[in-house]
Scaffold this motif. Structure first.
Motif, PDB file in Angstrom:
ATOM      1  N   ASP A 124      37.501  13.135  40.539  1.00 44.70           N
ATOM      2  CA  ASP A 124      37.998  13.989  41.633  1.00 44.70           C
ATOM      3  C   ASP A 124      39.490  13.729  41.874  1.00 44.70           C
ATOM      4  N   ILE A 125      40.272  13.934  40.821  1.00 44.25           N
ATOM      5  CA  ILE A 125      41.712  13.700  40.939  1.00 44.25           C
ATOM      6  C   ILE A 125      42.346  14.874  41.668  1.00 44.25           C
ATOM      7  N   PHE A 126      43.128  14.575  42.650  1.00 39.74           N
ATOM      8  CA  PHE A 126      43.841  15.659  43.327  1.00 39.74           C
ATOM      9  C   PHE A 126      45.304  15.257  43.514  1.00 39.74           C
ATOM     10  N   ILE A 127      46.104  16.229  43.866  1.00 36.34           N
ATOM     11  CA  ILE A 127      47.534  15.973  44.078  1.00 36.34           C
ATOM     12  C   ILE A 127      47.758  15.958  45.580  1.00 36.34           C
ATOM     13  N   THR A 177      57.888  15.112  44.526  1.00 35.55           N
ATOM     14  CA  THR A 177      56.886  14.155  44.066  1.00 35.55           C
ATOM     15  C   THR A 177      55.551  14.852  43.865  1.00 35.55           C
ATOM     16  N   LEU A 178      54.825  14.400  42.855  1.00 37.15           N
ATOM     17  CA  LEU A 178      53.447  14.812  42.632  1.00 37.15           C
ATOM     18  C   LEU A 178      52.637  13.519  42.579  1.00 37.15           C
ATOM     19  N   THR A 179      51.812  13.310  43.573  1.00 36.27           N
ATOM     20  CA  THR A 179      51.055  12.058  43.652  1.00 36.27           C
ATOM     21  C   THR A 179      49.618  12.326  43.259  1.00 36.27           C
ATOM     22  N   PHE A 180      49.202  11.751  42.143  1.00 34.90           N
ATOM     23  CA  PHE A 180      47.828  11.918  41.676  1.00 34.90           C
ATOM     24  C   PHE A 180      47.000  10.770  42.211  1.00 34.90           C
ATOM     25  N   ILE A 237      49.214   7.474  41.240  1.00 35.17           N
ATOM     26  CA  ILE A 237      50.359   7.573  40.330  1.00 35.17           C
ATOM     27  C   ILE A 237      51.304   8.606  40.927  1.00 35.17           C
ATOM     28  N   ILE A 238      52.524   8.193  41.176  1.00 39.64           N
ATOM     29  CA  ILE A 238      53.507   9.117  41.748  1.00 39.64           C
ATOM     30  C   ILE A 238      54.443   9.552  40.623  1.00 39.64           C
ATOM     31  N   PHE A 239      54.560  10.852  40.472  1.00 37.95           N
ATOM     32  CA  PHE A 239      55.533  11.389  39.520  1.00 37.95           C
ATOM     33  C   PHE A 239      56.682  11.997  40.311  1.00 37.95           C
ATOM     34  N   TYR A 240      57.883  11.613  39.951  1.00 42.14           N
ATOM     35  CA  TYR A 240      59.062  12.206  40.582  1.00 42.14           C
ATOM     36  C   TYR A 240      59.609  13.265  39.631  1.00 42.14           C
ATOM     37  N   VAL A 241      59.575  14.486  40.070  1.00 40.59           N
ATOM     38  CA  VAL A 241      60.048  15.591  39.239  1.00 40.59           C
ATOM     39  C   VAL A 241      61.430  15.984  39.747  1.00 40.59           C
TER      40      VAL A 241
END
Ligand SMILES: *[C@@H]1O[C@H](CO)[C@@H](O)[C@H](O)[C@H]1NC(C)=O
Ligand SMILES: *[C@@H]1O[C@H](CO)[C@@H](O)[C@H](O)[C@H]1NC(C)=O
Ligand SMILES: *[C@@H]1O[C@H](CO)[C@@H](O)[C@H](O)[C@H]1NC(C)=O
Ligand SMILES: *[C@@H]1O[C@H](CO)[C@@H](O)[C@H](O)[C@H]1NC(C)=O
Length: 456
Positions: A124-127, A177-180, A237-241
């Motif tokens: 159940d991965i969400f952003i 940011t996109l935080t999974f 996991i935080i992705f910085y776009v």
């Protein structure tokens, strides 16, 4: 002795291999005999499908490792008012399901199968920044390998909230940011990992985003964190776009026209103040600028105060100031030509000093006017002051003409008055030049300030 030791080692190795094989054989959960002739037997998977409601672990203390990655394929929109970024991405997830292993040798070499995802347990991965309902298509498939690795890819249109700073618009860069994260599973049950290196994600996304839209992808960075809520810890996991706006549209449509208008406004100071054309011209420019601002309003972000709005306000105030200056000079000229006041001594000496051979103050008006082919003779009701002034102190000339005394005094009065008027006109021109220079100075400093701010 050496030989015995070697024999012992060989025996141990055999034992270990045997045990390993034994274990492998025991844990093949799926009996795939006959798959190569009759296709997949649904009965073989029934036990697996029945477990889909539960986390696929044999021991409840073992967490499930879910490795994720994504490919950003488009940046569709960045909405500064709602602080939203809309992007499109392919999310890839890989995890391990111990109940789904089979022996490929028994199954005619089948190493992977596709299974409809509604039959499988899915992470159940969400952003966290997601601000919309998920429009992921249903009935997607997942690839299942004979070792029990499940690979699930899904397309997502992500409308994520992002802290947008539009101060530098249109030369702005945003860091969204996109935080999974898992919705309910804590670190005891689910651990997130990276399926690919982050530079790989960044590189494939950069190669994939082919549209020449407003935004371009600069880079993607990644950071692993653990979020604590009460006593529970969640893996994230935080992705910085990092994205950058392509400013050409705004430069062409906003900055260039505005700069042209302000340049014309500055140049219009060379229109002679006496002709009465300058004020209407500047008024027209001001009107044009207002129309421009109205039309360009929907190109600007709706919220916040970007530097470009300050720049526009600055241009507008420069135009208003220059119009005020023109009105002032026109009024001054009108005043001094109709009812010249006696000139104070200090002003007179200042004027003499300035029009003298050494010029320490604004350009002498005569000279400036000559350059534009204009002399004060163009003033209504004013004769060439220099010739008049030259004529006045010649008493012999007056005597030669043999004029009566009264005419002479009248002539002298008139000459005096003309001289005064010409001095005042000179003064007005000096004021005009001075104010023009102040205007240029102000314009240059403010525009340089704005440009410096933009570049930082
Ligand atoms: C797999 O199923 C077949 C019959 O469908 C059976 O003969 C065979 O013994 C089974 N193999 C295992 C390892 O259970
Ligand atoms: C997830 O990534 C880790 C580290 O890169 C790796 O050891 C593990 O095998 C991966 N798991 C899956 C299911 O691919
Ligand atoms: C990204 O991919 C391109 C080719 O697609 C390659 O030339 C480049 O070296 C890659 N960049 C990195 C940082 O690996
Ligand atoms: C984006 O923000 C994060 C955290 O504030 C920072 O580590 C990262 O370097 C930033 N990226 C860019 C490209 O500015």
């Amino acid at each position: 002795m050496e030989r015995g030791w070697l024999q012992g080692e060989g025996f141990l190795l055999c034992l270990i291999l045997y045990l390993l094989l034994q274990e492998r054989g025991d844990t093949f959960a799926i009996n795939c005999s006959g798959f190569d002739q009759h296709g997949v037997d649904p009965a073989a998977f029934q036990a697996l499908f029945a477990r889909k409601a539960f986390l696929p672990v044999t021991n409840n203390n073992d967490p499930t490792h879910v490795n994720i990655s994504f490919t950003l394929s488009a940046i569709l929109e960045v909405n500064a008012q709602l602080q939203l970024m809309t992007s499109f991405l392919w999310l890839n997830m890989i995890w391990y399901n111990p109940f789904i292993r089979w022996n490929p040798e028994e199954c005619g070499g089948i190493r992977k199968l596709s299974i409809a995802t509604e039959n499988l347990w899915l992470p159940d991965i969400f952003i966290k920044e997601f601000m919309n309902v998920d429009h992921t298509p249903v009935r997607l498939m997942a690839y299942v390998s004979s070792e029990g690795h499940i690979r699930y890819d899904k397309p997502m249109k992500v409308t994520s909230i992002c802290n947008l700073d539009i101060f530098y618009f249109p030369f702005d860069e945003q860091n969204c940011t996109l935080t999974f994260s898992s919705f309910i599973y804590t670190v005891e049950n689910m651990i997130l990992g990276m399926e690919k290196e982050v530079w790989e994600i960044s590189n494939t996304s950069q190669n994939l985003i082919q549209n020449k839209g407003e935004w371009m992808l600069l880079d993607i960075h990644q950071r692993m964190v653990k979020m604590t809520v009460g006593t529970n810890q969640y893996n994230q996991i935080i992705f910085y776009v990092a994205i950058r706006r392509r400013p050409s549209l705004y430069v062409i449509n906003l900055l260039v026209p505005s700069s042209f208008l302000i340049a014309i406004d500055a140049v219009s100071f060379y229109l002679p103040a006496e002709s009465g054309n300058r004020a209407p011209f500047k008024m027209t420019l001001l009107l044009g600028y207002n129309v421009f601002l109205l039309m360009m309003n929907d190109l600007l972000p709706d919220t916040g105060t970007p530097l470009i709005s300050v720049y526009f306000a600055l241009c507008l105030s420069l135009m208003v100031l220059s119009l005020l200056e023109t009105i002032f000079i026109t009024y001054l000229l009108h005043l001094v030509t109709t009812q010249p006041l006696p000139m104070p001594q200090w002003l007179n000496s200042l004027l003499l000093h300035c029009t003298g051979p050494r010029k320490g103050c604004p350009t002498a008006p005569q000279k400036g006017n000559k350059g534009l082919g204009l002399t004060p003779a163009h003033l209504p009701g004013l004769k060439e002051p220099m010739t008049l002034v030259g004529k006045v102190p010649g008493p012999q000339e007056a005597g030669l003409n043999g004029c009566p005394e009264s005419t002479r005094t009248w002539q002298e009065d008139e000459a005096q008055k003309q001289h005064l008027v010409s001095l005042w006109v000179q003064f007005s021109h000096m004021m005009d030049t001075l104010l023009f220079r102040l205007y240029l100075l102000f314009m240059a400093t403010s525009i340089i300030t704005v440009i410096i701010l933009w570049n930082t």
